[in-house]
Scaffold this active site. Structure first.
Site, short mmCIF file in Angstrom:
data_model
loop_
_atom_site.label_atom_id
_atom_site.label_comp_id
_atom_site.label_asym_id
_atom_site.label_seq_id
_atom_site.Cartn_x
_atom_site.Cartn_y
_atom_site.Cartn_z
N ASP A 36 14.52 -22.73 166.89
CA ASP A 36 13.37 -21.86 167.12
C ASP A 36 13.73 -20.43 166.77
OD1 ASP A 36 12.16 -24.09 168.11
OD2 ASP A 36 12.12 -23.43 170.19
N LYS A 37 12.72 -19.66 166.45
CA LYS A 37 12.91 -18.25 166.11
C LYS A 37 13.70 -17.51 167.20
CE LYS A 37 10.29 -14.02 165.13
NZ LYS A 37 8.93 -13.45 164.97
#
Length: 442
Positions: A243-244
Site C-alpha cells: 500500500d502507498k
C-alpha cells in the site's frame, strides 16, 4: 446479466534466522488462538535496534512453483436494469456495485471511452445519475498501458544482482504508475536505477484513482520496443505491491524468467513475509489465526471488508492471517503486533485488524482514527502526558504498518534468501513514545 467476452550495493546490519520464517500451524478455521511464534526475542532485538539499515542471509530451499493467471475484466459486458428500489446513483458507482472486484477507475475509463449506454443512449459522463428502471449496457474497456518515465528518485536498495532487486520502500510512495500517479512512483525510480528507457506499464485495477492499494497483486511492465537504446530482453517487473502508506521490503524481478519464477512463488504462497503494526487497542486472544474472506465494501468502494460466513464468489475471497502481540503498550491502549500472511489479498492486514476490533494506528480508512486512539490512550496514561500524546498521534499520517521481513527462493540459484528491515523513523518514534508510558510482554 454479466457476459464474459474475452478477446484474444548490499547494506549489512544484522542477519535473520531461518526460524523466524519456518513456523507452521494447522489450518484452523475463523479466529483461533495460536501457539507463540518462534524467535520473538530476535524480533524484539530488531525492533529495538537504532540502526535503520538492513540484513540478509542465504540458505538452501526446495520450494515448488505453479503458474497461474489473473482475470483483468477486459470484455466483460453488463446488461441490467436498475432495480426499482434503488435510490439515485452515479453511473460509475452503480456499475462498480454490479461487477464484483472491478475498480471505479476502470469503470470510469469504460464510460469515457463510449462503452456505456443508458436506455440506448451512449453516456460518457461518469457522474451521470441513473434511476430505477434505467436500462444500462456496459462493456469493460481493455487495460491501456501507462507510460512510465525514468526519474532520479533515491531508492533504498537492500539487495541487487542480475536477477532480482530488493527495495526498502518508504511510506507514502506509490509502487507503480496509475491514473493520478503517473510520476514519482517506485517504478519510475527503478527505471532510472536500471538505466532503462520509457516503458509501457500494464494498467492494473486499483481501489481508487489516487492510490496504489494492492498488497499482493501481480504486475509487470515491459520496455518500450520502439526505443533503440534497450534490448528487448530487459524487462524488470513488480512481483508484488505494498500500500502507498506501508513501508518495508519489496522484491522486483529484473528479467522475464525471474518474474515468472517469483510470481509462481507468490501464487503458491511460498514467499514468506512478516509485517509489524501498531494497533488501537489489544487483540483478544493475544495470538491467533484469522480465516475470514475479504471483499470490497459495498458502502465504500475504496475499502475492503471482512465478510464472515461461507465464501461466495461475488462477496469475497479466501483470506487468512496469523497475528501475535509482541508488546502491550501504554497500559493496553495500543499493541505492537506481528502479522504473517497465508494469503495476499488487497488490504488484508488492515481489513482483518478492523474485524478484530484493533484497527491500525493512523489507518483512518479502516477506523484507526486519531480520536479512537486518544480515547484508548488517555484513560491509561497520566493527564500530564495527554498534550504530548495528542501531538504524537496528530502527526502520524499513515497506517502504522511495516513489511519487516521477507524470504523467497532465488529464481536463479535456488537458494532461500532472507531479508529484514527495522521500521522507519516515524514508526520507531511513536513506538518508543508509547513504550515510555508502559510496555509489557504477553
Amino acid at each position: 446479466m454479466l457476459t464474459f467476452c474475452f478477446p484474444a550495493p548490499l547494506t549489512k546490519a544484522f542477519v535473520t534466522s531461518p526460524s523466524l520464517f519456518f513456523v507452521f500451524f494447522p489450518p484452523n478455521p475463523k479466529i483461533t488462538a495460536c501457539p507463540p511464534f518462534a524467535s520473538t526475542s530476535r524480533i524484539s532485538r530488531i525492533l529495538r535496534a537504532t540502526s535503520t539499515s538492513t540484513g540478509v542471509s542465504i540458505s538452501d530451499g526446495n520450494d515448488e512453483a505453479l503458474a497461474g493467471h489473473r482475470n483483468n475484466y477486459s470484455g466483460v459486458r453488463l446488461e441490467e436494469t436498475v432495480a426499482v428500489d434503488s435510490r439515485k446513483l452515479r453511473l460509475d458507482s452503480w456499475i462498480s456495485s454490479r461487477v464484483s472486484g472491478i475498480s471505479r477507475a476502470r469503470v470510469q475509463s469504460s464510460i469515457r471511452s463510449g462503452l456505456v449506454s443508458v436506455n440506448g443512449r451512449i453516456v460518457d459522463k461518469v457522474s451521470h445519475n441513473v434511476k430505477a428502471g434505467d436500462r444500462v449496457n456496459c462493456t469493460i474497456s481493455e487495460l491501456q498501458p501507462l507510460r512510465a518515465e525514468p526519474e532520479n528518485i533515491p531508492l533504498d536498495i537492500v539487495y541487487e544482482d542480475d536477477h532480482v532487486l530488493v527495495v526498502n520502500k518508504p511510506a507514502h510512495m506509490v509502487v507503480h504508475p496509475a491514473p493520478g500517479n503517473a510520476t514519482g512512483t517506485l517504478v519510475n525510480g527503478i527505471l532510472h536505477h536500471c538505466s532503462l528507457p520509457t516503458v509501457a506499464f500494464s494498467n492494473h485495477d486499483g481501489l481508487s484513482d489516487s492510490e496504489d492499494n494492492c498488497d499482493d497483486g501481480l504486475g509487470y511492465f515491459s520496455v518500450d520496443q520502439s526505443s533503440s537504446t534497450c534490448q528487448a530482453s530487459v524487462r524488470p517487473g513488480i512481483v508484488h505491491r505494498l500500500d502507498k502508506g506501508t513501508s518495508g521490503l519489496l522484491v522486483v524481478a529484473k528479467n522475464e524468467l525471474s518474474h515468472a519464477h517469483l510470481s509462481d512463488q507468490f501464487k503458491l504462497h511460498t514467499i514468506h513475509r512478516v509485517y509489524i503494526s501498531l494497533t488501537s487497542g489489544v487483540p483478544s486472544p493475544l495470538a491467533g489465526r484469522v480465516d475470514i474472506p475479504i471483499g470490497r465494501d459495498s458502502n465504500n468502494r475504496i475499502r475492503m471488508t471482512a465478510i464472515p460466513g461461507p465464501i461466495k464468489s461475488k462477496q469475497g475471497r479466501h483470506a487468512a492471517s496469523r497475528y501475535k502481540v509482541i508488546e502491550v503498550l501504554a497500559g493496553g491502549g495500543s499493541a505492537l503486533v506481528e502479522w504473517r500472511l497465508e494469503t495476499g489479498r488487497t488490504h488484508q492486514i488492515r481489513a482483518h485488524a478492523k474485524h478484530l476490533g484493533i484497527p491500525l494506528l493512523g489507518d483512518e480508512l479502516y477506523g484507526g482514527t486519531k480520536s479512537m486512539a486518544l480515547s484508548l490512550l488517555w484513560p491509561r496514561t497520566p493527564s500530564s502526558c495527554h498534550g504530548q500524546l495528542s501531538q504524537l498521534v496528530s502527526e502520524f499520517e499513515r497506517p502504522c504498518l511495516h513489511a519487516m521481513a521477507l524470504r523467497f527462493k532465488h529464481p536463479h540459484t535456488g537458494k532461500n534468501i532472507h531479508f529484514s528491515c527495522p521500521p522507519p523513523s516515524d514508526f520507531a518514534e511513536i513506538l518508543n513514545q508509547l513504550r515510555k508510558f508502559s510496555t509489557a510482554k504477553p
